[in-house]
Design a protein around this motif. Sequence first.
Motif, PDB file in Angstrom:
ATOM      1  N   GLY A 176       0.789  -1.176   0.047  1.00 23.70           N
ATOM      2  CA  GLY A 176       0.054   0.061  -0.108  1.00 23.70           C
ATOM      3  C   GLY A 176       0.727   1.328  -0.183  1.00 23.70           C
ATOM      4  N   GLY A 177       0.319   2.470  -0.125  1.00 20.40           N
ATOM      5  CA  GLY A 177       1.059   3.670  -0.231  1.00 20.40           C
ATOM      6  C   GLY A 177       1.602   3.836  -1.402  1.00 20.40           C
ATOM      7  N   THR A 178       2.567   4.827  -1.358  1.00 26.17           N
ATOM      8  CA  THR A 178       3.399   5.246  -2.597  1.00 26.17           C
ATOM      9  C   THR A 178       4.455   4.382  -2.795  1.00 26.17           C
ATOM     10  OG1 THR A 178       4.749   6.643  -1.283  1.00 26.17           O
ATOM     11  CG2 THR A 178       2.608   7.586  -2.625  1.00 26.17           C
ATOM     12  N   ALA A 179       4.784   3.427  -1.686  1.00 25.40           N
ATOM     13  CA  ALA A 179       5.942   2.735  -1.680  1.00 25.40           C
ATOM     14  C   ALA A 179       5.485   0.995  -1.641  1.00 25.40           C
ATOM     15  CB  ALA A 179       6.989   2.736  -0.347  1.00 25.40           C
ATOM     16  N   ASP A 180       4.308   0.870  -2.370  1.00 23.86           N
ATOM     17  CA  ASP A 180       3.775  -0.626  -2.588  1.00 23.86           C
ATOM     18  C   ASP A 180       4.828  -1.195  -3.299  1.00 23.86           C
ATOM     19  OD1 ASP A 180       1.870  -2.300  -2.257  1.00 23.86           O
ATOM     20  OD2 ASP A 180       1.122  -2.030  -4.525  1.00 23.86           O
ATOM     21  N   GLY A 181       5.038  -2.375  -3.001  1.00 22.67           N
ATOM     22  CA  GLY A 181       5.851  -3.211  -3.653  1.00 22.67           C
ATOM     23  C   GLY A 181       7.427  -3.158  -3.471  1.00 22.67           C
ATOM     24  N   GLU A 182       7.713  -2.323  -2.592  1.00 22.24           N
ATOM     25  CA  GLU A 182       9.042  -2.087  -2.237  1.00 22.24           C
ATOM     26  C   GLU A 182       9.501  -2.734  -1.073  1.00 22.24           C
ATOM     27  OE1 GLU A 182      10.416   2.137  -1.832  1.00 22.24           O
ATOM     28  OE2 GLU A 182       9.325   2.762  -3.674  1.00 22.24           O
ATOM     29  N   GLY A 209       8.413  11.450   3.929  1.00 22.30           N
ATOM     30  CA  GLY A 209       7.982  11.956   2.577  1.00 22.30           C
ATOM     31  C   GLY A 209       8.881  12.978   2.073  1.00 22.30           C
ATOM     32  N   PRO A 210       8.339  13.906   1.233  1.00 16.24           N
ATOM     33  CA  PRO A 210       9.233  14.818   0.268  1.00 16.24           C
ATOM     34  C   PRO A 210       9.865  15.916   1.288  1.00 16.24           C
ATOM     35  CG  PRO A 210       6.879  14.725  -0.644  1.00 16.24           C
ATOM     36  CD  PRO A 210       6.918  13.760   0.774  1.00 16.24           C
ATOM     37  N   ALA A 212       5.778  11.810   6.765  1.00 19.93           N
ATOM     38  CA  ALA A 212       6.095  10.387   6.766  1.00 19.93           C
ATOM     39  C   ALA A 212       4.905   9.441   6.513  1.00 19.93           C
ATOM     40  CB  ALA A 212       7.064   9.789   7.830  1.00 19.93           C
ATOM     41  N   GLU A 213       5.348   8.270   5.573  1.00 16.82           N
ATOM     42  CA  GLU A 213       3.990   7.328   5.480  1.00 16.82           C
ATOM     43  C   GLU A 213       4.276   6.244   6.568  1.00 16.82           C
ATOM     44  OE1 GLU A 213       4.536   5.992   1.313  1.00 16.82           O
ATOM     45  OE2 GLU A 213       2.466   6.968   1.271  1.00 16.82           O
ATOM     46  N   ILE A 214       3.452   5.984   7.288  1.00 16.19           N
ATOM     47  CA  ILE A 214       3.474   4.918   8.386  1.00 16.19           C
ATOM     48  C   ILE A 214       2.866   3.501   8.133  1.00 16.19           C
ATOM     49  CG2 ILE A 214       2.416   4.394  10.621  1.00 16.19           C
ATOM     50  CD1 ILE A 214       2.305   7.617  11.229  1.00 16.19           C
ATOM     51  N   TYR A 215       3.729   2.741   7.932  1.00 22.84           N
ATOM     52  CA  TYR A 215       3.420   1.253   7.999  1.00 22.84           C
ATOM     53  C   TYR A 215       3.702   0.505   9.188  1.00 22.84           C
ATOM     54  CZ  TYR A 215       4.272   2.224   2.956  1.00 22.84           C
ATOM     55  OH  TYR A 215       4.132   2.893   1.566  1.00 22.84           O
ATOM     56  N   GLU A 216       2.466  -0.479   9.298  1.00 21.49           N
ATOM     57  CA  GLU A 216       2.534  -1.260  10.585  1.00 21.49           C
ATOM     58  C   GLU A 216       2.693  -2.653  10.112  1.00 21.49           C
ATOM     59  OE1 GLU A 216      -1.467  -1.899  12.202  1.00 21.49           O
ATOM     60  OE2 GLU A 216      -0.715  -0.579  13.764  1.00 21.49           O
ATOM     61  N   LEU A 217       3.320  -3.494  10.927  1.00 20.74           N
ATOM     62  CA  LEU A 217       3.798  -4.789  10.841  1.00 20.74           C
ATOM     63  C   LEU A 217       2.655  -5.751  10.861  1.00 20.74           C
ATOM     64  CD1 LEU A 217       6.357  -6.786  10.749  1.00 20.74           C
ATOM     65  CD2 LEU A 217       6.110  -6.988  13.252  1.00 20.74           C
ATOM     66  N   GLU A 218       2.518  -6.543   9.661  1.00 19.88           N
ATOM     67  CA  GLU A 218       1.647  -7.703   9.907  1.00 19.88           C
ATOM     68  C   GLU A 218       2.429  -9.047   9.672  1.00 19.88           C
ATOM     69  OE1 GLU A 218      -2.258  -5.694   7.846  1.00 19.88           O
ATOM     70  OE2 GLU A 218      -1.097  -7.191   6.534  1.00 19.88           O
ATOM     71  N   SER A 219       1.825 -10.074  10.528  1.00 19.00           N
ATOM     72  CA  SER A 219       2.222 -11.366  10.333  1.00 19.00           C
ATOM     73  C   SER A 219       1.756 -11.934   9.031  1.00 19.00           C
ATOM     74  CB  SER A 219       2.014 -12.301  11.640  1.00 19.00           C
ATOM     75  OG  SER A 219       2.463 -13.476  11.312  1.00 19.00           O
ATOM     76  N   VAL A 220       2.451 -12.597   7.980  1.00 19.05           N
ATOM     77  CA  VAL A 220       1.909 -13.295   6.977  1.00 19.05           C
ATOM     78  C   VAL A 220       1.893 -14.888   7.288  1.00 19.05           C
ATOM     79  CG1 VAL A 220       2.383 -14.032   4.520  1.00 19.05           C
ATOM     80  CG2 VAL A 220       2.845 -11.778   5.546  1.00 19.05           C
ATOM     81  N   ASP A 221       2.992 -15.371   8.023  1.00 20.14           N
ATOM     82  CA  ASP A 221       3.019 -16.704   8.332  1.00 20.14           C
ATOM     83  C   ASP A 221       4.018 -16.751   9.562  1.00 20.14           C
ATOM     84  OD1 ASP A 221       3.598 -19.552   8.951  1.00 20.14           O
ATOM     85  OD2 ASP A 221       3.671 -19.813   6.654  1.00 20.14           O
ATOM     86  N   TYR A 277       4.865  -5.191   6.014  1.00 15.24           N
ATOM     87  CA  TYR A 277       4.468  -3.553   6.611  1.00 15.24           C
ATOM     88  C   TYR A 277       3.186  -3.354   5.631  1.00 15.24           C
ATOM     89  CZ  TYR A 277       8.348  -3.062   9.746  1.00 15.24           C
ATOM     90  OH  TYR A 277       9.309  -3.503  10.693  1.00 15.24           O
ATOM     91  N   ARG A 278       2.110  -2.911   6.234  1.00 10.32           N
ATOM     92  CA  ARG A 278       1.025  -2.530   5.616  1.00 10.32           C
ATOM     93  C   ARG A 278       0.783  -0.955   5.979  1.00 10.32           C
ATOM     94  NH1 ARG A 278      -2.760  -4.575   2.602  1.00 10.32           N
ATOM     95  NH2 ARG A 278      -2.392  -6.775   3.247  1.00 10.32           N
ATOM     96  N   TRP A 279       0.508  -0.230   4.863  1.00 11.22           N
ATOM     97  CA  TRP A 279       0.363   1.160   5.059  1.00 11.22           C
ATOM     98  C   TRP A 279      -0.703   1.553   5.759  1.00 11.22           C
ATOM     99  CZ3 TRP A 279      -3.323   4.926   2.967  1.00 11.22           C
ATOM    100  CH2 TRP A 279      -2.997   6.136   2.820  1.00 11.22           C
ATOM    101  N   ARG A 280      -0.640   2.446   6.720  1.00 15.64           N
ATOM    102  CA  ARG A 280      -1.860   2.906   7.573  1.00 15.64           C
ATOM    103  C   ARG A 280      -2.129   4.244   7.463  1.00 15.64           C
ATOM    104  NH1 ARG A 280      -3.956  -1.672   7.815  1.00 15.64           N
ATOM    105  NH2 ARG A 280      -2.976  -3.361   9.178  1.00 15.64           N
ATOM    106  N   GLY A 281      -1.270   5.176   6.613  1.00 13.56           N
ATOM    107  CA  GLY A 281      -1.639   6.588   6.643  1.00 13.56           C
ATOM    108  C   GLY A 281      -0.322   7.345   6.736  1.00 13.56           C
ATOM    109  N   GLN A 282      -0.596   8.956   6.690  1.00 14.44           N
ATOM    110  CA  GLN A 282       0.494   9.711   6.930  1.00 14.44           C
ATOM    111  C   GLN A 282       0.663  10.327   8.231  1.00 14.44           C
ATOM    112  OE1 GLN A 282      -0.157  11.988   2.960  1.00 14.44           O
ATOM    113  NE2 GLN A 282       2.042  12.133   3.291  1.00 14.44           N
ATOM    114  N   ALA A 283       1.701  10.574   8.705  1.00 15.54           N
ATOM    115  CA  ALA A 283       1.797  11.454   9.993  1.00 15.54           C
ATOM    116  C   ALA A 283       1.215  12.692   9.803  1.00 15.54           C
ATOM    117  CB  ALA A 283       3.446  11.601  10.019  1.00 15.54           C
ATOM    118  N   ALA A 284       0.797  13.197  10.720  1.00 13.79           N
ATOM    119  CA  ALA A 284      -0.168  14.396  10.998  1.00 13.79           C
ATOM    120  C   ALA A 284       0.843  15.646  10.695  1.00 13.79           C
ATOM    121  CB  ALA A 284      -0.672  14.626  12.498  1.00 13.79           C
TER     122      ALA A 284
END
Length: 68
Positions: free
Chosen positions: A11-17, A37-38, A44-53, A61-68
Amino acid sequence: MATTVEIPLVGGTADGEHVTVELDPNDRPPLTHHRPGPDGLAQAEIYELESVDAERQQWRYRWRGQAA
């Protein structure tokens, strides 16, 4: 030397990185990843850790939003 692992961003602009992070003493990565961010961390874009297996210690890391 600390153990490192590559974790994909989803997710977010870094999806796939991927980011390389250090594992803590319990072999877990940080709970969040902040991608500057720029204008630095203020946008900053905030990503939160998720367990896949959990058994194979695979995460993402799943995108959760931008810092305020």
